[in-house]
Write a protein that holds these residues in place. Structure first.
Motif, PDB file in Angstrom:
ATOM      1  N   GLY A 563      57.855  47.027  78.547  1.00 34.90           N
ATOM      2  CA  GLY A 563      59.025  47.498  79.272  1.00 34.90           C
ATOM      3  C   GLY A 563      59.936  46.365  79.703  1.00 34.90           C
ATOM      4  O   GLY A 563      61.166  46.463  79.596  1.00 34.90           O
ATOM      5  N   PHE A 564      59.346  45.278  80.181  1.00 31.14           N
ATOM      6  CA  PHE A 564      60.138  44.115  80.574  1.00 31.14           C
ATOM      7  C   PHE A 564      60.904  43.539  79.383  1.00 31.14           C
ATOM      8  O   PHE A 564      62.089  43.209  79.487  1.00 31.14           O
ATOM      9  N   LEU A 565      60.231  43.413  78.237  1.00 32.40           N
ATOM     10  CA  LEU A 565      60.880  42.849  77.060  1.00 32.40           C
ATOM     11  C   LEU A 565      62.044  43.730  76.615  1.00 32.40           C
ATOM     12  O   LEU A 565      63.118  43.220  76.226  1.00 32.40           O
ATOM     13  N   ALA A 566      61.871  45.036  76.669  1.00 32.34           N
ATOM     14  CA  ALA A 566      62.954  45.937  76.291  1.00 32.34           C
ATOM     15  C   ALA A 566      64.148  45.794  77.226  1.00 32.34           C
ATOM     16  O   ALA A 566      65.302  45.719  76.786  1.00 32.34           O
ATOM     17  N   VAL A 567      63.884  45.741  78.537  1.00 31.84           N
ATOM     18  CA  VAL A 567      64.974  45.586  79.507  1.00 31.84           C
ATOM     19  C   VAL A 567      65.671  44.249  79.325  1.00 31.84           C
ATOM     20  O   VAL A 567      66.911  44.161  79.390  1.00 31.84           O
ATOM     21  N   ALA A 568      64.905  43.175  79.060  1.00 31.44           N
ATOM     22  CA  ALA A 568      65.504  41.852  78.884  1.00 31.44           C
ATOM     23  C   ALA A 568      66.423  41.821  77.670  1.00 31.44           C
ATOM     24  O   ALA A 568      67.541  41.285  77.727  1.00 31.44           O
TER      25      ALA A 568
END
Length: 581
Positions: A563-568
């Motif tokens: 999820g963090f990678l997608a948001v970044a």
């Protein structure tokens, strides 16, 4: 194999000669600025180098050469000039492929140098200084394990344009290790975590992240702030030592009052019964003959410079062999230039002909890698180059050492070779890290990516891949507590020393009162927030599970990272943004 290693050496010499001849004067050692040809279009150089891809193909080379933001300080190659001036626009995919391949090979060089040469010498130094395992673990060995991250941060902080790489790499590696690696350990081997070490390390790590978050908010790091980073790490080391001493004191007290036959639990043990020396790569011990035969000096030199054990080769898988083929030129070059002292061997890895050769070659490597060879080619009085003086002095010391020692018995001052090996391997790592930073910046210009996203992805993945494999291997072998502790304890060193020492060196060398930090938009705050949230999640979830980590916890950490990678990435490409009124 000899041909490949010889080609590698010739390539290094050519790269060095190209950089030296192009960037430094022939005798004075002063920097010569490249000419600034006029642009084909009537315009002034733009401030941001990433604007080069918006120009016509015929104007890009002149733009790169004329724009100060596109120049590389240090390093052996100008990657931006290479991609825009020496490759035609139609060959841009080929250039990017070559750069990415060279980037991956540089990561391999970093891993081999740190694991087989840098860490063993640090362990030898800590043994020579008679440091305890805890002190060595949070100082010298932490430096060894985090060497690629530390040197990458030092190189990135040396230039304000690439400071975002350092922040992105340190924070990105933190998110990666505390979610993917920690989650993978819990999935592979559910276990009971040591409560006190975990709470101690995660509290210090959260404080370190808060310090960096505050520095980003203020937009600067002063001398006092940089010293505060280093002082806080010293405080962490002292805390680890005190916690270990208190634990041992309590354990001795409990053993005195415990009845015979009562089993003792070690749920909060600071140490695991595993040897700390996990960097052994000597495959010859298993096949050593029963009776030692005296080898000639030439045979000792040939065997010492051979990075391949044929018996081990035949027993390994095809994947291991393919990776070994890629490592062979690097290992040969490092064996030739970096001495390694092994306190666990009877002869302490004393190889008389090779160690005497090291006294000539290692100082030469030091002057040719320091500041990308700038000091090595400097001519004293305009006549005699520094590298020649180093070779003459090293040859004299090597000759005395050779005739004053024997092949069988190491000399009394053999432990000094550990310090020489430490310096040489450190500068090899620094040289490779410099090229990594410059390649990543060039790829960011080509794809119009920010330094922060390159740091949290490619640089963080490359620098953390070794730690990830070693920690997961430890968990698979039945030592998940040690691996889990390394996830939170090891990266404290990286962020405190990486930011503190990097900014301190820039203040000292640049003679500036402070280091400016310019966050590249919303992405930096997303990165810092994600790291903080991952730590808060572990701080709450682990005690709620009574420190018994299950696979569900590991799956949640993996989903958090995705999820963090997608948001970044959505933030980087402008899908997620702040509305400005």
């Amino acid at each position: 194999m000899a041909g490949s290693s010889g080609a590698l050496r010739r390539l290094c010499v050519l790269l060095m000669a190209e950089t030296v001849s192009g960037a430094w004067g022939p005798s004075t050692g002063t920097y010569i600025s490249p000419p600034f040809p006029a642009l084909a279009v009537n315009q002034t150089p733009m401030a941001d180098c990433r604007d080069v891809c918006g120009l016509n193909a015929s104007d890009r080379c002149d733009f790169v050469r004329a724009t100060p933001d596109c120049r590389s300080d240090g390093g052996y190659l100008d990657y931006l000039e290479g991609i825009f001036c020496h490759f035609s626009p139609s060959l841009l995919p080929l250039a990017v492929t070559l750069y990415v391949s060279w980037l991956l090979y540089l990561f391999l060089i970093l891993g081999v140098t740190a694991a087989k040469f840098f860490c063993p010498n640090l362990w030898a130094i800590s043994s020579s200084l008679k440091l305890s395992h805890n002190v060595a673990g949070v100082t010298f060995l932490a430096f060894g394990n985090g060497a690629p991250d530390i040197f990458s941060a030092l190189v990135a902080f040396s230039d304000p344009r690439t400071a975002g790489l350092a922040i992105g790499a340190l924070f990105g590696a933190g998110v990666l290790v505390t979610t993917v690696v920690a989650g993978g350990i819990a999935i592979l081997h559910p276990f009971l975590a040591a409560s006190r070490p975990f709470l101690r390390d995660i509290a210090f790590y959260m404080a370190s992240v808060f310090l960096t978050f505050t520095a980003l908010y203020l937009g600067r790091v002063t001398l006092a702030w940089a010293l505060g980073y280093l002082g806080f790490y010293v405080f962490y080391v002292v805390t680890v030592i005190l916690c270990t001493w208190i634990y041992r004191w309590q354990r001795r007290k409990s053993l005195v009052y415990s009845t015979p036959g009562t089993p003792e639990t070690q749920s909060d043990s600071e140490e695991d019964p595993v040897s700390s020396n996990t960097n052994s790569y000597d495959y010859g011990d298993e096949f050593r003959p029963l009776f030692n035969q005296e080898e000639s000096t030439v045979c000792i030199l040939v065997h010492a410079l051979n990075p391949l054990d044929l018996r081990a080769w035949r027993s390994k898988s095809a994947t291991w062999r393919a990776l070994k083929v890629l490592k062979l030129p690097v290992e040969f070059l490092l064996l030739l230039t970096v001495p390694v002292v092994d306190p666990d061997k009877d002869d302490r890895n004393w190889k008389r002909p090779l160690n005497c050769l090291h006294l000539v070659v290692s100082p030469l490597v030091l002057v040719l890698t320091l500041q990308s060879g700038a000091y090595g080619v400097y001519e004293i009085g305009g006549l005699f180059p520094v590298w020649a003086v180093v070779v003459i002095a090293g040859t004299a010391v090597a000759s005395v050492t050779f005739f004053a020692t024997s092949n069988e018995v190491p000399p009394r001052l053999h432990w000094l070779f550990a310090f020489l090996g430490f310096l040489t391997s450190a500068l090899w790592i620094n040289a490779a890290a410099t090229e990594v930073v410059h390649i990543l910046r060039s790829l960011g210009v080509v794809f119009r990516l920010s330094n922060t996203v390159l740091g949290l992805t490619l640089l963080a993945w490359g620098n953390s891949i070794g730690d990830a494999f070693s920690d997961l291997t430890l968990a698979r072998q039945g030592y998940p507590r040690m691996a889990f502790s390394a996830c939170f304890g090891g990266i404290i060193f990286n962020i405190l020393v990486g930011v503190g020492l990097g900014c301190l060196l820039q203040i000292a060398w640049g003679h500036v009162p402070e280091v400016k930090l310019q966050p590249e938009g919303l992405l930096v705050w997303v990165l810092a927030g994600a790291l903080g949230l991952s730590l808060v999640f572990s701080l709450l979830a682990v005690p709620l599970q009574c420190f018994r980590l299950r696979r569900t916890y590991g799956v949640c950490l993996l989903l958090f990272y995705l999820g963090f990678l997608a948001v970044a990435l959505l933030t980087e490409f402008g899908v997620i943004h702040l509305n400005r009124t």
